[in-house]
Design a protein around this motif. Structure first.
Motif, PDB file in Angstrom:
ATOM      1  N   ASN A  98       8.863  -2.065  -9.412  1.00 24.13           N
ATOM      2  CA  ASN A  98       8.840  -2.854  -7.987  1.00 24.13           C
ATOM      3  C   ASN A  98      10.178  -2.365  -7.465  1.00 24.13           C
ATOM      4  O   ASN A  98      10.117  -2.878  -6.010  1.00 24.13           O
ATOM      5  N   ARG A  99      11.276  -1.804  -7.977  1.00 25.81           N
ATOM      6  CA  ARG A  99      12.395  -1.156  -7.417  1.00 25.81           C
ATOM      7  C   ARG A  99      12.049   0.085  -6.843  1.00 25.81           C
ATOM      8  O   ARG A  99      12.620   0.249  -5.626  1.00 25.81           O
ATOM      9  N   ALA A 100      11.237   0.871  -7.313  1.00 25.25           N
ATOM     10  CA  ALA A 100      10.975   2.169  -6.565  1.00 25.25           C
ATOM     11  C   ALA A 100       9.742   2.735  -6.767  1.00 25.25           C
ATOM     12  O   ALA A 100       9.361   3.463  -7.907  1.00 25.25           O
ATOM     13  N   ARG A 101       8.742   2.118  -5.979  1.00 28.24           N
ATOM     14  CA  ARG A 101       7.274   2.412  -6.366  1.00 28.24           C
ATOM     15  C   ARG A 101       7.081   3.752  -6.139  1.00 28.24           C
ATOM     16  O   ARG A 101       5.899   4.421  -6.405  1.00 28.24           O
ATOM     17  N   HIS A 102       7.885   4.470  -5.112  1.00 31.88           N
ATOM     18  CA  HIS A 102       7.471   5.825  -4.714  1.00 31.88           C
ATOM     19  C   HIS A 102       7.485   6.807  -5.742  1.00 31.88           C
ATOM     20  O   HIS A 102       6.897   7.699  -5.712  1.00 31.88           O
ATOM     21  N   VAL A 103       8.524   6.553  -6.638  1.00 34.23           N
ATOM     22  CA  VAL A 103       8.520   7.303  -7.813  1.00 34.23           C
ATOM     23  C   VAL A 103       8.489   6.954  -8.953  1.00 34.23           C
ATOM     24  O   VAL A 103       8.463   7.832 -10.150  1.00 34.23           O
ATOM     25  N   THR A 104       7.970   5.713  -9.395  1.00 39.84           N
ATOM     26  CA  THR A 104       7.695   5.181 -10.663  1.00 39.84           C
ATOM     27  C   THR A 104       6.346   5.089 -10.498  1.00 39.84           C
ATOM     28  O   THR A 104       5.580   4.545  -9.900  1.00 39.84           O
ATOM     29  N   PRO A 134       3.031   3.628 -12.974  1.00 40.33           N
ATOM     30  CA  PRO A 134       2.635   2.852 -14.163  1.00 40.33           C
ATOM     31  C   PRO A 134       1.945   3.492 -15.193  1.00 40.33           C
ATOM     32  O   PRO A 134       1.484   4.582 -14.944  1.00 40.33           O
ATOM     33  N   PRO A 135       2.100   3.041 -16.395  1.00 36.25           N
ATOM     34  CA  PRO A 135       1.639   3.889 -17.540  1.00 36.25           C
ATOM     35  C   PRO A 135       0.068   4.205 -17.585  1.00 36.25           C
ATOM     36  O   PRO A 135      -0.778   3.217 -17.564  1.00 36.25           O
ATOM     37  N   GLY A 136      -0.099   5.482 -17.397  1.00 34.27           N
ATOM     38  CA  GLY A 136      -1.679   5.958 -17.442  1.00 34.27           C
ATOM     39  C   GLY A 136      -2.050   5.598 -15.792  1.00 34.27           C
ATOM     40  O   GLY A 136      -3.284   6.025 -15.540  1.00 34.27           O
ATOM     41  N   GLY A 137      -1.261   5.228 -14.626  1.00 29.28           N
ATOM     42  CA  GLY A 137      -1.877   5.210 -13.523  1.00 29.28           C
ATOM     43  C   GLY A 137      -1.195   6.020 -12.654  1.00 29.28           C
ATOM     44  O   GLY A 137      -0.760   7.153 -12.745  1.00 29.28           O
ATOM     45  N   GLU A 138      -0.896   5.738 -11.100  1.00 26.97           N
ATOM     46  CA  GLU A 138      -0.594   6.619 -10.141  1.00 26.97           C
ATOM     47  C   GLU A 138       0.676   5.872  -9.210  1.00 26.97           C
ATOM     48  O   GLU A 138       0.782   4.831  -9.237  1.00 26.97           O
ATOM     49  N   THR A 139       1.540   6.692  -8.779  1.00 26.15           N
ATOM     50  CA  THR A 139       2.749   6.135  -7.773  1.00 26.15           C
ATOM     51  C   THR A 139       2.134   5.685  -6.689  1.00 26.15           C
ATOM     52  O   THR A 139       1.069   5.877  -6.014  1.00 26.15           O
ATOM     53  N   ALA A 140       2.912   5.047  -6.087  1.00 24.41           N
ATOM     54  CA  ALA A 140       2.585   4.487  -4.579  1.00 24.41           C
ATOM     55  C   ALA A 140       2.333   5.539  -3.801  1.00 24.41           C
ATOM     56  O   ALA A 140       1.366   5.743  -3.078  1.00 24.41           O
ATOM     57  N   LEU A 141       3.231   6.500  -3.753  1.00 20.92           N
ATOM     58  CA  LEU A 141       3.002   7.871  -3.104  1.00 20.92           C
ATOM     59  C   LEU A 141       1.736   8.548  -3.098  1.00 20.92           C
ATOM     60  O   LEU A 141       1.102   9.036  -2.210  1.00 20.92           O
ATOM     61  N   GLU A 142       1.405   8.614  -4.274  1.00 17.38           N
ATOM     62  CA  GLU A 142      -0.018   9.186  -4.639  1.00 17.38           C
ATOM     63  C   GLU A 142      -1.332   8.410  -4.009  1.00 17.38           C
ATOM     64  O   GLU A 142      -2.085   8.928  -3.418  1.00 17.38           O
ATOM     65  N   VAL A 145     -12.369  -2.504   4.106  1.00 18.76           N
ATOM     66  CA  VAL A 145     -11.999  -3.536   3.062  1.00 18.76           C
ATOM     67  C   VAL A 145     -11.416  -2.863   2.034  1.00 18.76           C
ATOM     68  O   VAL A 145     -11.946  -2.157   1.286  1.00 18.76           O
ATOM     69  N   SER A 146     -10.261  -3.200   1.606  1.00 18.15           N
ATOM     70  CA  SER A 146      -9.461  -2.680   0.434  1.00 18.15           C
ATOM     71  C   SER A 146      -8.823  -3.774   0.066  1.00 18.15           C
ATOM     72  O   SER A 146      -8.888  -4.787  -0.334  1.00 18.15           O
ATOM     73  N   HIS A 147      -7.246  -3.258  -0.452  1.00 16.90           N
ATOM     74  CA  HIS A 147      -6.315  -4.196  -1.349  1.00 16.90           C
ATOM     75  C   HIS A 147      -5.190  -4.381  -0.675  1.00 16.90           C
ATOM     76  O   HIS A 147      -4.541  -3.372   0.154  1.00 16.90           O
ATOM     77  N   ALA A 148      -4.420  -5.415  -0.941  1.00 18.66           N
ATOM     78  CA  ALA A 148      -3.013  -5.743  -0.388  1.00 18.66           C
ATOM     79  C   ALA A 148      -2.164  -4.354  -0.398  1.00 18.66           C
ATOM     80  O   ALA A 148      -1.654  -4.114   0.763  1.00 18.66           O
ATOM     81  N   ASP A 149      -1.706  -4.076  -1.541  1.00 17.37           N
ATOM     82  CA  ASP A 149      -0.642  -2.831  -1.620  1.00 17.37           C
ATOM     83  C   ASP A 149      -1.285  -1.462  -0.908  1.00 17.37           C
ATOM     84  O   ASP A 149      -0.573  -0.812  -0.159  1.00 17.37           O
ATOM     85  N   VAL A 150      -2.520  -1.388  -0.829  1.00 17.19           N
ATOM     86  CA  VAL A 150      -3.144   0.014  -0.342  1.00 17.19           C
ATOM     87  C   VAL A 150      -2.994  -0.298   1.370  1.00 17.19           C
ATOM     88  O   VAL A 150      -2.400   0.777   1.842  1.00 17.19           O
ATOM     89  N   ILE A 151      -3.371  -1.483   1.772  1.00 12.08           N
ATOM     90  CA  ILE A 151      -3.260  -1.730   3.298  1.00 12.08           C
ATOM     91  C   ILE A 151      -1.656  -1.538   3.528  1.00 12.08           C
ATOM     92  O   ILE A 151      -1.493  -1.083   4.660  1.00 12.08           O
ATOM     93  N   LYS A 152      -0.880  -1.888   2.856  1.00 13.75           N
ATOM     94  CA  LYS A 152       0.545  -2.172   3.029  1.00 13.75           C
ATOM     95  C   LYS A 152       1.055  -0.786   3.139  1.00 13.75           C
ATOM     96  O   LYS A 152       1.859  -0.326   4.044  1.00 13.75           O
ATOM     97  N   LEU A 153       0.561   0.331   2.334  1.00 13.32           N
ATOM     98  CA  LEU A 153       1.027   1.553   2.373  1.00 13.32           C
ATOM     99  C   LEU A 153       0.548   2.234   3.788  1.00 13.32           C
ATOM    100  O   LEU A 153       1.396   3.133   4.272  1.00 13.32           O
ATOM    101  N   ALA A 154      -0.700   1.854   4.181  1.00 10.79           N
ATOM    102  CA  ALA A 154      -1.006   2.411   5.485  1.00 10.79           C
ATOM    103  C   ALA A 154      -0.060   1.665   6.713  1.00 10.79           C
ATOM    104  O   ALA A 154       0.542   2.560   7.573  1.00 10.79           O
ATOM    105  N   ILE A 155       0.273   0.505   6.493  1.00 13.59           N
ATOM    106  CA  ILE A 155       1.168  -0.098   7.634  1.00 13.59           C
ATOM    107  C   ILE A 155       2.518   0.542   7.569  1.00 13.59           C
ATOM    108  O   ILE A 155       3.108   0.947   8.586  1.00 13.59           O
TER     109      ILE A 155
END
Length: 203
Positions: free
Chosen positions: A107-113, A115-123, A147-157
């Motif tokens: 939550n502090r640095a999504r662009h470089v953090t 999630p375990p086994g997941g993807e970064t916000a930048l990806e 139709v998508s999801h909150a964080d994905v839409i935020k990344l576009a914005i």
């Protein structure tokens, strides 16, 4: 030539605000969410949509279905619209995650953090933007519902506004909301944000 995207967050489900659902299967709309989806269909019915696309997840597909039906279109499934891959965090209660140092770091640095086994916000942002560009080239001068999801839409914005992923927390994208993004050769602009199509409902 510009392409207008109506970025729709899926409608409400029963785990909303309690569980980080991520890409877990079986998360479907509740009664309130189905009513919200119908209201969205009414909101978008007069927009002259050329196509309706949705994330592969059930809650997005169920939100898109009334929109497509009202406009005589089929729902196209677009993996680029999928929720962020939260890996091992998917399905965990937010209360439990709040005690996890890795969750705090995300939550502090999504662009470089990651999630375990997941993807970064930048990806996630990268595959989303590639998907939007592909749609722009495919449809040209057109109006599309995605139709998508909150964080994905935020990344576009945040991309359109020239901000980094860390700015995602500065604004809200509520359930069953519509945000309008326009793309052209010149770049991107945001025409509206977090517009609610329904009244008298608690999102």
């Amino acid at each position: 030539m510009t392409t207008t995207f109506f970025l729709v967050r899926h409608a409400a489900h029963d785990r909303l605000g309690r569980v980080l659902c991520g890409r877990m299967p079986g998360v479907t709309l509740g009664r309130e969410g189905r009513a919200q989806a119908e209201a969205l269909a009414g909101r978008l019915a007069g927009e002259g949509l050329a196509a309706v696309y949705a994330s592969p997840l059930e809650r997005a597909q169920e939100t898109a279905a009334p929109v497509a039906a009202r406009t005589g279109l089929a729902v196209g499934t677009l993996p680029a619209l999928n929720e962020i891959d939260f890996g091992a965090w998917a399905g965990r209660d937010f209360d439990a995650l709040h005690g996890d140092p890795a969750w705090t770091g995300w939550n502090r640095a999504r662009h470089v953090t990651r999630p375990p086994g997941g993807e970064t916000a930048l990806e996630a942002q990268g595959r989303l933007l590639r998907g939007l560009e592909e749609l722009r080239h495919r449809h040209g001068e057109a109006r599309l519902a995605l139709v998508s999801h909150a964080d994905v839409i935020k990344l576009a914005i945040v991309h359109a506004l020239g901000l980094g992923p860390e700015a995602m927390a500065r604004f809200e994208v509520g359930p069953a909301s519509v945000s309008v993004l326009v793309l052209g050769e010149w770049g991107a602009k945001v025409e509206s944000l977090n517009e609610r199509a329904f009244l008298g409902m608690d999102a």
